[in-house]
Write a protein that holds these residues in place. Structure first.
Motif, PDB file in Angstrom:
ATOM      1  N   SER A  59      60.750  -3.467   4.602  1.00 18.90           N
ATOM      2  CA  SER A  59      60.167  -4.745   4.162  1.00 18.90           C
ATOM      3  C   SER A  59      61.207  -5.649   3.516  1.00 18.90           C
ATOM      4  N   GLN A  60      62.333  -5.844   4.244  1.00 19.59           N
ATOM      5  CA  GLN A  60      63.420  -6.682   3.743  1.00 19.59           C
ATOM      6  C   GLN A  60      63.905  -7.656   4.794  1.00 19.59           C
ATOM      7  N   ALA A  61      64.322  -8.823   4.305  1.00 17.98           N
ATOM      8  CA  ALA A  61      65.058  -9.779   5.128  1.00 17.98           C
ATOM      9  C   ALA A  61      66.382  -9.995   4.405  1.00 17.98           C
ATOM     10  N   THR A  62      67.495  -9.781   5.092  1.00 22.41           N
ATOM     11  CA  THR A  62      68.818  -9.911   4.486  1.00 22.41           C
ATOM     12  C   THR A  62      69.575 -11.043   5.149  1.00 22.41           C
ATOM     13  N   PHE A  63      69.900 -12.052   4.352  1.00 20.07           N
ATOM     14  CA  PHE A  63      70.711 -13.177   4.804  1.00 20.07           C
ATOM     15  C   PHE A  63      72.131 -12.891   4.327  1.00 20.07           C
ATOM     16  N   GLN A  77      73.548 -21.302  -3.301  1.00 21.52           N
ATOM     17  CA  GLN A  77      74.506 -20.691  -2.394  1.00 21.52           C
ATOM     18  C   GLN A  77      74.842 -19.294  -2.897  1.00 21.52           C
ATOM     19  N   ALA A  78      75.051 -18.377  -1.971  1.00 14.18           N
ATOM     20  CA  ALA A  78      75.435 -16.999  -2.290  1.00 14.18           C
ATOM     21  C   ALA A  78      76.063 -16.383  -1.052  1.00 14.18           C
ATOM     22  N   GLY A  79      76.767 -15.279  -1.275  1.00  9.80           N
ATOM     23  CA  GLY A  79      77.330 -14.553  -0.142  1.00  9.80           C
ATOM     24  C   GLY A  79      76.275 -13.737   0.576  1.00  9.80           C
ATOM     25  N   GLU A  80      75.252 -13.325  -0.188  1.00 10.64           N
ATOM     26  CA  GLU A  80      74.186 -12.503   0.392  1.00 10.64           C
ATOM     27  C   GLU A  80      72.890 -12.728  -0.386  1.00 10.64           C
ATOM     28  N   MET A  81      71.780 -12.797   0.328  1.00  7.95           N
ATOM     29  CA  MET A  81      70.458 -12.920  -0.278  1.00  7.95           C
ATOM     30  C   MET A  81      69.525 -11.928   0.406  1.00  7.95           C
ATOM     31  N   ILE A  82      68.953 -11.035  -0.416  1.00 12.11           N
ATOM     32  CA  ILE A  82      68.018 -10.040   0.115  1.00 12.11           C
ATOM     33  C   ILE A  82      66.626 -10.390  -0.406  1.00 12.11           C
ATOM     34  N   VAL A  83      65.705 -10.571   0.519  1.00 15.76           N
ATOM     35  CA  VAL A  83      64.322 -10.870   0.164  1.00 15.76           C
ATOM     36  C   VAL A  83      63.509  -9.610   0.407  1.00 15.76           C
ATOM     37  N   ASN A  84      62.951  -9.057  -0.682  1.00 13.90           N
ATOM     38  CA  ASN A  84      62.138  -7.837  -0.607  1.00 13.90           C
ATOM     39  C   ASN A  84      60.668  -8.222  -0.616  1.00 13.90           C
ATOM     40  N   ILE A  99      56.452 -12.082  -0.897  1.00 13.17           N
ATOM     41  CA  ILE A  99      57.747 -11.750  -1.480  1.00 13.17           C
ATOM     42  C   ILE A  99      57.544 -11.095  -2.840  1.00 13.17           C
ATOM     43  N   ARG A 100      58.205  -9.957  -3.040  1.00  9.72           N
ATOM     44  CA  ARG A 100      58.166  -9.227  -4.299  1.00  9.72           C
ATOM     45  C   ARG A 100      59.358  -9.599  -5.173  1.00  9.72           C
ATOM     46  N   GLU A 101      60.550  -9.709  -4.556  1.00  7.91           N
ATOM     47  CA  GLU A 101      61.787  -9.915  -5.310  1.00  7.91           C
ATOM     48  C   GLU A 101      62.846 -10.530  -4.401  1.00  7.91           C
ATOM     49  N   ILE A 102      63.696 -11.376  -4.998  1.00  2.47           N
ATOM     50  CA  ILE A 102      64.825 -11.947  -4.281  1.00  2.47           C
ATOM     51  C   ILE A 102      66.092 -11.540  -5.031  1.00  2.47           C
ATOM     52  N   GLU A 103      67.042 -10.935  -4.312  1.00  9.54           N
ATOM     53  CA  GLU A 103      68.322 -10.514  -4.883  1.00  9.54           C
ATOM     54  C   GLU A 103      69.426 -11.412  -4.328  1.00  9.54           C
ATOM     55  N   LEU A 104      70.340 -11.825  -5.211  1.00 11.65           N
ATOM     56  CA  LEU A 104      71.460 -12.674  -4.818  1.00 11.65           C
ATOM     57  C   LEU A 104      72.759 -11.992  -5.186  1.00 11.65           C
ATOM     58  N   TYR A 105      73.736 -12.004  -4.282  1.00 13.27           N
ATOM     59  CA  TYR A 105      75.014 -11.336  -4.507  1.00 13.27           C
ATOM     60  C   TYR A 105      76.177 -12.201  -4.035  1.00 13.27           C
ATOM     61  N   LYS A 106      77.360 -11.817  -4.474  1.00 12.38           N
ATOM     62  CA  LYS A 106      78.618 -12.384  -3.997  1.00 12.38           C
ATOM     63  C   LYS A 106      78.757 -13.867  -4.326  1.00 12.38           C
ATOM     64  N   LYS A 107      78.863 -14.163  -5.589  1.00 10.03           N
ATOM     65  CA  LYS A 107      79.107 -15.516  -6.086  1.00 10.03           C
ATOM     66  C   LYS A 107      77.902 -16.433  -5.843  1.00 10.03           C
ATOM     67  N   VAL A 108      77.077 -16.511  -6.846  1.00  9.32           N
ATOM     68  CA  VAL A 108      75.857 -17.314  -6.800  1.00  9.32           C
ATOM     69  C   VAL A 108      76.126 -18.680  -7.433  1.00  9.32           C
ATOM     70  N   LEU A 109      75.673 -19.726  -6.777  1.00 10.42           N
ATOM     71  CA  LEU A 109      75.764 -21.084  -7.302  1.00 10.42           C
ATOM     72  C   LEU A 109      74.415 -21.758  -7.108  1.00 10.42           C
ATOM     73  N   ILE A 110      73.913 -22.379  -8.180  1.00  7.79           N
ATOM     74  CA  ILE A 110      72.692 -23.166  -8.095  1.00  7.79           C
ATOM     75  C   ILE A 110      73.034 -24.541  -8.647  1.00  7.79           C
ATOM     76  N   ASP A 120      77.814 -13.972 -10.796  1.00  7.37           N
ATOM     77  CA  ASP A 120      78.211 -13.037  -9.751  1.00  7.37           C
ATOM     78  C   ASP A 120      77.007 -12.573  -8.943  1.00  7.37           C
ATOM     79  N   ALA A 121      75.850 -12.469  -9.617  1.00  7.67           N
ATOM     80  CA  ALA A 121      74.642 -11.967  -8.955  1.00  7.67           C
ATOM     81  C   ALA A 121      73.415 -12.569  -9.624  1.00  7.67           C
ATOM     82  N   GLY A 122      72.284 -12.447  -8.949  1.00 10.90           N
ATOM     83  CA  GLY A 122      71.030 -12.946  -9.494  1.00 10.90           C
ATOM     84  C   GLY A 122      69.859 -12.164  -8.958  1.00 10.90           C
ATOM     85  N   ASN A 123      68.742 -12.241  -9.685  1.00 10.52           N
ATOM     86  CA  ASN A 123      67.528 -11.543  -9.274  1.00 10.52           C
ATOM     87  C   ASN A 123      66.334 -12.358  -9.739  1.00 10.52           C
TER      88      ASN A 123
END
Length: 182
Positions: A59-63, A77-84, A99-110, A120-123
């Motif tokens: 049950s994941q979508a990984t961008f 912007q991020a290097g990776e975004m995982i939608v659980n 959607i239960r949770e969104i994970e952000l990795y690899k240099k996050v910018l908002i 560096d990461a976000g949740n």
């Protein structure tokens, strides 16, 4: 409504919520109150990445790669975004799963208007409506005002925000010219 220095985080939560609506004791901390969060799905969201993998079993979508999410004047912007997604019988690929949770990795910018947050990461926990940005240096800027820590926690339900230093010190630089005129 005037934007607070942490307004960008509310805007980020709106982006995350719109995705949902679419098919330590010794550490120094700084706390702030964020006024009224209005979750809105009235603007279209555009998501781009180099690769999208959907896994129905987990049950994941990984961008992955150059992830960019745009809604109105807000950019994430991020290097990776995982939608659980929840395992409630909905389908990830058809957009019927919640959607239960969104994970952000690899240099996050908002970024929104004059405000920017980097980490560096976000949740973002959708059920609890809690956004957490972490990293060696979590930096929030609003025009010339700068806030630096290592962990920013925002409770979207009540507007409470906390910036932790993780054993170091929270740093704040305020520009007196940024104060609202009385």
């Amino acid at each position: 409504m005037a934007r607070t220095p942490l307004h960008i985080l509310r805007v980020a939560a709106v982006v995350f919520a719109a995705v949902l609506l679419a098919p330590a004791a010794q550490a120094q901390t700084t706390e702030s109150r964020m006024s009224g969060l209005a979750l809105s799905g009235d603007e279209p969201i555009q998501i781009e990445s180099d690769l999208l993998k959907i896994n129905e079993e987990t049950s994941q979508a990984t961008f992955t790669g150059n992830v960019k999410v745009v809604q109105g004047d807000t950019v994430l912007q991020a290097g990776e975004m995982i939608v659980n997604y929840t395992n409630d019988g909905g389908s990830v690929s058809s957009g019927t799963a919640d959607i239960r949770e969104i994970e952000l990795y690899k240099k996050v910018l908002i970024r929104s208007g004059t405000q920017t947050a980097t980490a560096d990461a976000g949740n973002f926990n959708m059920a609890d409506e809690i956004l957490v940005l972490t990293g060696e240096k979590v930096v929030l800027t609003d025009a010339e005002n700068v806030f630096i820590g290592c962990k920013l926690t925002v409770q979207m339900k009540n507007g409470q925000a906390k910036l932790d230093s993780c054993g170091r010190r929270v740093m704040i630089q305020l520009d007196p010219k940024s104060r609202p005129k009385q």
